[in-house]
Design a protein around this motif. Structure first.
Motif, PDB file in Angstrom:
ATOM      1  N   ILE A 159      47.688  39.069  37.012  1.00 37.81           N
ATOM      2  CA  ILE A 159      46.145  39.326  38.159  1.00 37.81           C
ATOM      3  C   ILE A 159      46.026  39.343  39.004  1.00 37.81           C
ATOM      4  N   PHE A 160      46.862  39.536  40.175  1.00 41.23           N
ATOM      5  CA  PHE A 160      46.787  40.492  41.306  1.00 41.23           C
ATOM      6  C   PHE A 160      46.470  42.064  40.833  1.00 41.23           C
ATOM      7  N   PHE A 161      48.099  43.527  40.278  1.00 39.70           N
ATOM      8  CA  PHE A 161      47.666  44.109  39.758  1.00 39.70           C
ATOM      9  C   PHE A 161      46.322  44.532  39.753  1.00 39.70           C
ATOM     10  N   GLY A 162      45.958  43.664  38.400  1.00 38.10           N
ATOM     11  CA  GLY A 162      44.572  44.300  37.887  1.00 38.10           C
ATOM     12  C   GLY A 162      43.227  44.112  38.099  1.00 38.10           C
ATOM     13  N   LEU A 163      43.379  43.016  39.282  1.00 36.01           N
ATOM     14  CA  LEU A 163      42.088  42.935  40.326  1.00 36.01           C
ATOM     15  C   LEU A 163      42.098  44.194  41.846  1.00 36.01           C
ATOM     16  N   VAL A 164      43.326  44.628  42.166  1.00 33.90           N
ATOM     17  CA  VAL A 164      43.461  45.903  42.748  1.00 33.90           C
ATOM     18  C   VAL A 164      43.157  46.960  42.010  1.00 33.90           C
ATOM     19  N   MET A 165      43.753  46.945  40.983  1.00 42.66           N
ATOM     20  CA  MET A 165      43.189  48.438  39.861  1.00 42.66           C
ATOM     21  C   MET A 165      41.918  48.448  39.482  1.00 42.66           C
ATOM     22  N   LEU A 166      40.805  47.189  40.125  1.00 42.53           N
ATOM     23  CA  LEU A 166      39.483  47.267  39.483  1.00 42.53           C
ATOM     24  C   LEU A 166      39.283  47.825  40.504  1.00 42.53           C
ATOM     25  N   LEU A 167      39.097  47.100  41.802  1.00 39.42           N
ATOM     26  CA  LEU A 167      38.588  46.923  43.276  1.00 39.42           C
ATOM     27  C   LEU A 167      38.538  48.831  43.250  1.00 39.42           C
ATOM     28  N   LEU A 169      38.903  51.120  41.002  1.00 37.73           N
ATOM     29  CA  LEU A 169      38.277  51.926  40.102  1.00 37.73           C
ATOM     30  C   LEU A 169      36.692  51.882  40.387  1.00 37.73           C
ATOM     31  N   VAL A 170      36.482  51.109  41.352  1.00 39.46           N
ATOM     32  CA  VAL A 170      34.582  50.527  41.543  1.00 39.46           C
ATOM     33  C   VAL A 170      34.571  51.529  42.880  1.00 39.46           C
ATOM     34  N   VAL A 171      35.929  51.656  43.812  1.00 35.10           N
ATOM     35  CA  VAL A 171      35.703  52.595  45.120  1.00 35.10           C
ATOM     36  C   VAL A 171      35.611  53.763  44.950  1.00 35.10           C
ATOM     37  N   VAL A 172      36.373  54.597  43.708  1.00 29.58           N
ATOM     38  CA  VAL A 172      36.347  55.773  42.942  1.00 29.58           C
ATOM     39  C   VAL A 172      35.083  56.386  42.752  1.00 29.58           C
ATOM     40  N   ILE A 173      34.213  55.074  41.603  1.00 33.97           N
ATOM     41  CA  ILE A 173      32.963  55.601  40.762  1.00 33.97           C
ATOM     42  C   ILE A 173      32.241  55.269  42.554  1.00 33.97           C
ATOM     43  N   LEU A 174      31.766  54.634  43.516  1.00 37.42           N
ATOM     44  CA  LEU A 174      30.853  54.875  44.132  1.00 37.42           C
ATOM     45  C   LEU A 174      31.325  55.914  45.485  1.00 37.42           C
TER      46      LEU A 174
END
Length: 176
Positions: A159-167, A169-174
């Motif tokens: 779960i922690f790994f998934g949240l870090v990857m999602l974060l 991804l959001v930073v790269v898109i922004l």
């Protein structure tokens, strides 16, 4: 080899002390081989005491049995004169020297059984019954098995790994 006297220690015997007089030189008494002297080596040699009676000056052997070993005075009283008249070395054999009892000892002739005495053991009194919730067995949170503990750790890590990857991804898109 059959000694002059056989001594039975019944199974489960506790709280008895056998007093032997040793008819031997001081050097022999100091280097006494318990297995040979008693006919069977004790399971716990710390439960056998060999010492010169002269070490008990002022107290005497009877006093040592009462004060040091917890034998009731009334039990020692009939033998007091004989116990205090002993000289040389004595051997005290406590029941627990032979863990389970059920032993037949064949002491060598140099050992003379003087008497057998019972330690004064107060009857065990049960303590007060505690009836609080916390005193009941199996209260509180049960512990997880090692396998369940590892599985829970893996889930938390995923779960922690998934949240870090999602974060990320959001930073790269922004940024783009």
């Amino acid at each position: 080899m059959t000694g002059l006297q056989e001594i039975e220690l019944p199974p489960g015997e506790r709280g008895r002390i056998r007093v032997f007089s040793l008819s031997m030189s001081e050097d022999e008494a100091r280097h006494l081989e318990l297995g040979r002297a008693l006919g069977k080596y004790p399971d716990d040699p710390s439960r056998v005491e060999v010492f010169p009676v002269s070490n008990l000056d002022g107290l005497g052997l009877a006093g040592y049995l009462v004060e040091g070993c917890g034998v009731p005075e009334a039990q020692v009283a009939p033998d007091r004169a004989r116990l205090d008249a002993l000289g040389g070395h004595v051997l005290l054999l406590f029941s627990r020297a032979y863990a389970e009892g059920g032993v037949t000892l064949e002491p060598e002739p140099a050992l003379t059984l003087i008497g057998t005495y019972d330690e004064d053991r107060p009857a065990a009194r049960p303590g007060p019954l505690i009836e609080t919730e916390s005193a009941k067995p199996f209260t509180g949170k049960p512990r997880l098995s090692p396998r369940d503990n590892r599985a829970a750790s893996r889930r938390a890590g995923a779960i922690f790994f998934g949240l870090v990857m999602l974060l990320l991804l959001v930073v790269v898109i922004l940024v783009l």
